[in-house]
Design a protein around this motif. Structure first.
Motif, PDB file in Angstrom:
ATOM      1  N   MET A  40       0.879  -1.163   0.000  1.00 30.39           N
ATOM      2  CA  MET A  40       0.000   0.000   0.000  1.00 30.39           C
ATOM      3  C   MET A  40       0.920   1.217   0.000  1.00 30.39           C
ATOM      4  O   MET A  40       1.710   1.396   0.924  1.00 30.39           O
ATOM      5  N   VAL A  41       0.855   1.993  -1.059  1.00 33.32           N
ATOM      6  CA  VAL A  41       1.694   3.176  -1.192  1.00 33.32           C
ATOM      7  C   VAL A  41       0.794   4.399  -1.185  1.00 33.32           C
ATOM      8  O   VAL A  41      -0.187   4.458  -1.919  1.00 33.32           O
ATOM      9  N   SER A  42       1.128   5.370  -0.347  1.00 37.22           N
ATOM     10  CA  SER A  42       0.354   6.606  -0.281  1.00 37.22           C
ATOM     11  C   SER A  42       1.167   7.742  -0.880  1.00 37.22           C
ATOM     12  O   SER A  42       2.302   7.976  -0.477  1.00 37.22           O
ATOM     13  N   LEU A  43       0.578   8.424  -1.845  1.00 36.76           N
ATOM     14  CA  LEU A  43       1.203   9.581  -2.467  1.00 36.76           C
ATOM     15  C   LEU A  43       0.315  10.788  -2.232  1.00 36.76           C
ATOM     16  O   LEU A  43      -0.909  10.685  -2.270  1.00 36.76           O
ATOM     17  N   ALA A  44       0.944  11.919  -2.014  1.00 38.17           N
ATOM     18  CA  ALA A  44       0.201  13.123  -1.671  1.00 38.17           C
ATOM     19  C   ALA A  44      -0.418  13.780  -2.906  1.00 38.17           C
ATOM     20  O   ALA A  44       0.211  13.876  -3.953  1.00 38.17           O
ATOM     21  N   CYS A  45      -1.658  14.218  -2.736  1.00 39.21           N
ATOM     22  CA  CYS A  45      -2.278  15.109  -3.712  1.00 39.21           C
ATOM     23  C   CYS A  45      -2.604  16.390  -2.946  1.00 39.21           C
ATOM     24  O   CYS A  45      -2.477  16.438  -1.722  1.00 39.21           O
ATOM     25  N   ASP A  46      -2.986  17.440  -3.653  1.00 37.80           N
ATOM     26  CA  ASP A  46      -3.283  18.683  -2.939  1.00 37.80           C
ATOM     27  C   ASP A  46      -4.666  18.592  -2.283  1.00 37.80           C
ATOM     28  O   ASP A  46      -5.369  17.584  -2.421  1.00 37.80           O
ATOM     29  N   THR A  47      -5.063  19.631  -1.578  1.00 37.22           N
ATOM     30  CA  THR A  47      -6.319  19.585  -0.829  1.00 37.22           C
ATOM     31  C   THR A  47      -7.548  19.530  -1.731  1.00 37.22           C
ATOM     32  O   THR A  47      -8.629  19.169  -1.283  1.00 37.22           O
ATOM     33  N   GLU A 106      -7.639  17.534  -4.310  1.00 42.01           N
ATOM     34  CA  GLU A 106      -7.528  16.185  -4.885  1.00 42.01           C
ATOM     35  C   GLU A 106      -6.963  16.182  -6.307  1.00 42.01           C
ATOM     36  O   GLU A 106      -7.389  15.425  -7.174  1.00 42.01           O
ATOM     37  N   PHE A 107      -5.940  17.017  -6.526  1.00 46.54           N
ATOM     38  CA  PHE A 107      -5.199  17.018  -7.784  1.00 46.54           C
ATOM     39  C   PHE A 107      -3.833  16.399  -7.528  1.00 46.54           C
ATOM     40  O   PHE A 107      -3.223  16.629  -6.485  1.00 46.54           O
ATOM     41  N   PHE A 108      -3.350  15.627  -8.510  1.00 40.19           N
ATOM     42  CA  PHE A 108      -2.064  14.935  -8.420  1.00 40.19           C
ATOM     43  C   PHE A 108      -1.123  15.522  -9.466  1.00 40.19           C
ATOM     44  O   PHE A 108      -1.509  15.740 -10.610  1.00 40.19           O
ATOM     45  N   ARG A 109       0.140  15.757  -9.087  1.00 42.87           N
ATOM     46  CA  ARG A 109       1.123  16.442  -9.933  1.00 42.87           C
ATOM     47  C   ARG A 109       1.738  15.501 -10.980  1.00 42.87           C
ATOM     48  O   ARG A 109       2.121  14.380 -10.685  1.00 42.87           O
ATOM     49  N   TRP A 110       1.850  16.017 -12.192  1.00 51.04           N
ATOM     50  CA  TRP A 110       2.507  15.337 -13.316  1.00 51.04           C
ATOM     51  C   TRP A 110       3.480  16.332 -13.939  1.00 51.04           C
ATOM     52  O   TRP A 110       3.405  17.533 -13.691  1.00 51.04           O
ATOM     53  N   CYS A 162       8.477  19.523 -22.306  1.00 52.41           N
ATOM     54  CA  CYS A 162       8.755  20.916 -21.912  1.00 52.41           C
ATOM     55  C   CYS A 162       9.161  21.045 -20.445  1.00 52.41           C
ATOM     56  O   CYS A 162       9.658  22.092 -20.035  1.00 52.41           O
ATOM     57  N   GLY A 163       8.953  20.003 -19.637  1.00 50.97           N
ATOM     58  CA  GLY A 163       9.379  20.011 -18.242  1.00 50.97           C
ATOM     59  C   GLY A 163       8.485  20.796 -17.296  1.00 50.97           C
ATOM     60  O   GLY A 163       8.830  20.967 -16.129  1.00 50.97           O
ATOM     61  N   LEU A 164       7.319  21.250 -17.761  1.00 49.43           N
ATOM     62  CA  LEU A 164       6.421  22.015 -16.896  1.00 49.43           C
ATOM     63  C   LEU A 164       5.463  21.091 -16.141  1.00 49.43           C
ATOM     64  O   LEU A 164       5.044  20.053 -16.666  1.00 49.43           O
ATOM     65  N   ASP A 165       5.129  21.499 -14.922  1.00 50.48           N
ATOM     66  CA  ASP A 165       4.227  20.725 -14.064  1.00 50.48           C
ATOM     67  C   ASP A 165       2.782  21.120 -14.301  1.00 50.48           C
ATOM     68  O   ASP A 165       2.472  22.298 -14.526  1.00 50.48           O
ATOM     69  N   PHE A 166       1.901  20.132 -14.202  1.00 46.57           N
ATOM     70  CA  PHE A 166       0.459  20.352 -14.205  1.00 46.57           C
ATOM     71  C   PHE A 166      -0.136  19.290 -13.297  1.00 46.57           C
ATOM     72  O   PHE A 166       0.549  18.371 -12.862  1.00 46.57           O
ATOM     73  N   LYS A 167      -1.404  19.448 -12.970  1.00 46.12           N
ATOM     74  CA  LYS A 167      -2.054  18.479 -12.090  1.00 46.12           C
ATOM     75  C   LYS A 167      -3.362  18.021 -12.713  1.00 46.12           C
ATOM     76  O   LYS A 167      -4.038  18.783 -13.404  1.00 46.12           O
ATOM     77  N   LEU A 168      -3.695  16.754 -12.433  1.00 45.95           N
ATOM     78  CA  LEU A 168      -4.960  16.179 -12.874  1.00 45.95           C
ATOM     79  C   LEU A 168      -5.731  15.716 -11.655  1.00 45.95           C
ATOM     80  O   LEU A 168      -5.131  15.308 -10.659  1.00 45.95           O
ATOM     81  N   LYS A 169      -7.068  15.769 -11.744  1.00 47.02           N
ATOM     82  CA  LYS A 169      -7.897  15.240 -10.664  1.00 47.02           C
ATOM     83  C   LYS A 169      -7.522  13.779 -10.460  1.00 47.02           C
ATOM     84  O   LYS A 169      -7.260  13.048 -11.416  1.00 47.02           O
ATOM     85  N   PRO A 199       3.820  17.201   2.013  1.00 45.77           N
ATOM     86  CA  PRO A 199       2.498  17.604   1.514  1.00 45.77           C
ATOM     87  C   PRO A 199       2.594  18.254   0.136  1.00 45.77           C
ATOM     88  O   PRO A 199       3.635  18.760  -0.252  1.00 45.77           O
ATOM     89  N   GLU A 200       1.516  18.208  -0.594  1.00 37.48           N
ATOM     90  CA  GLU A 200       1.452  18.773  -1.943  1.00 37.48           C
ATOM     91  C   GLU A 200       0.748  20.130  -1.871  1.00 37.48           C
ATOM     92  O   GLU A 200      -0.388  20.212  -1.409  1.00 37.48           O
ATOM     93  N   PRO A 201       1.388  21.212  -2.304  1.00 36.21           N
ATOM     94  CA  PRO A 201       0.765  22.538  -2.203  1.00 36.21           C
ATOM     95  C   PRO A 201      -0.344  22.764  -3.237  1.00 36.21           C
ATOM     96  O   PRO A 201      -0.345  22.158  -4.307  1.00 36.21           O
ATOM     97  N   ASP A 202      -1.269  23.638  -2.895  1.00 37.62           N
ATOM     98  CA  ASP A 202      -2.303  24.089  -3.838  1.00 37.62           C
ATOM     99  C   ASP A 202      -1.716  25.285  -4.592  1.00 37.62           C
ATOM    100  O   ASP A 202      -2.049  26.432  -4.319  1.00 37.62           O
ATOM    101  N   ASP A 203      -0.823  25.010  -5.533  1.00 36.23           N
ATOM    102  CA  ASP A 203      -0.030  26.075  -6.142  1.00 36.23           C
ATOM    103  C   ASP A 203      -0.360  26.376  -7.592  1.00 36.23           C
ATOM    104  O   ASP A 203       0.392  27.072  -8.258  1.00 36.23           O
ATOM    105  N   GLN A 204      -1.470  25.872  -8.098  1.00 35.72           N
ATOM    106  CA  GLN A 204      -1.800  26.116  -9.494  1.00 35.72           C
ATOM    107  C   GLN A 204      -3.267  26.516  -9.642  1.00 35.72           C
ATOM    108  O   GLN A 204      -4.063  26.365  -8.715  1.00 35.72           O
TER     109      GLN A 204
END
Length: 183
Positions: free
Chosen positions: A10-17, A19-23, A28-35, A144-149
């Motif tokens: 069981m592996v737990s990975l952080a998403c933001d508050t 419920e978006f997960f970073r990719w 291009c090396g830019l970050d985005f998040k998906l639900k 923790p994963e920030p709500d940065d986008q």
């Protein structure tokens, strides 16, 4: 009686508050998040875990048919389209490598040396001593994963995703590739 020797974790990975997960786009090396879609994310991360373990010489005995077909994802910034596992964020990949090393590779190496030391008999001409530490690497943590986008809703397919707040160009929906103009 046959015993199941399959290792399950069981592996737990952080998403933001929200419920978006970073990719991260491999082009291009830019970050985005998906639900978070738990099933799709699990398949992508299981693929990464399997890939890493195979580089360490550990055979994946899991039934690969249980992993669904790869999900095509599009980078919102540059429009690169590829399988979702190509967008795994480098920090997530590092977390998976550290987790797999600690939970799978380390115990196998420890067992190998323990078995090696116990399997050799000393004689008057040969003395074998083996010592090793059974100390484990520190358990990796995620978050923790920030709500940065900024959240964007694609009106064509209703998918929510996030992009950098400073982005000033058009974006492509990661799901349906519709080009959007954020306001």
């Amino acid at each position: 009686m046959e015993h199941d020797t399959t290792l399950r974790f069981m592996v737990s990975l952080a998403c933001d508050t929200r419920e978006f997960f970073r990719w991260q786009c491999p082009h291009c090396g830019l970050d985005f998040k998906l639900k978070v879609d738990a099933d799709a994310t699990q398949d992508v991360l299981a693929s990464w875990m399997s890939r890493y373990l195979s580089t360490q010489g550990v055979k994946d005995q899991d039934d690969t048919e249980s992993i669904t077909a790869p999900t095509l994802t599009t980078c919102p910034y540059c429009g690169t389209a590829s399988e979702r596992q190509d967008f795994v964020h480098p920090q997530v990949a590092q977390f998976i490598r550290a987790f797999a090393f600690r939970e799978v590779v380390e115990p196998l190496v420890t067992k190998m040396f323990r078995d090696f030391a116990s399997g050799i008999k000393s004689s008057k001409h040969l003395t074998v001593k083996a010592s090793f530490s059974e100390a484990r690497a520190q358990r990796p943590l995620s978050g923790p994963e920030p709500d940065d986008q900024v959240v964007i809703l694609c009106l064509a397919c209703r998918q929510e995703f996030t992009v950098e707040e400073s982005w000033r160009g058009t974006v492509a929906c990661p799901g349906c590739q519709t080009v959007l103009v954020p306001q």
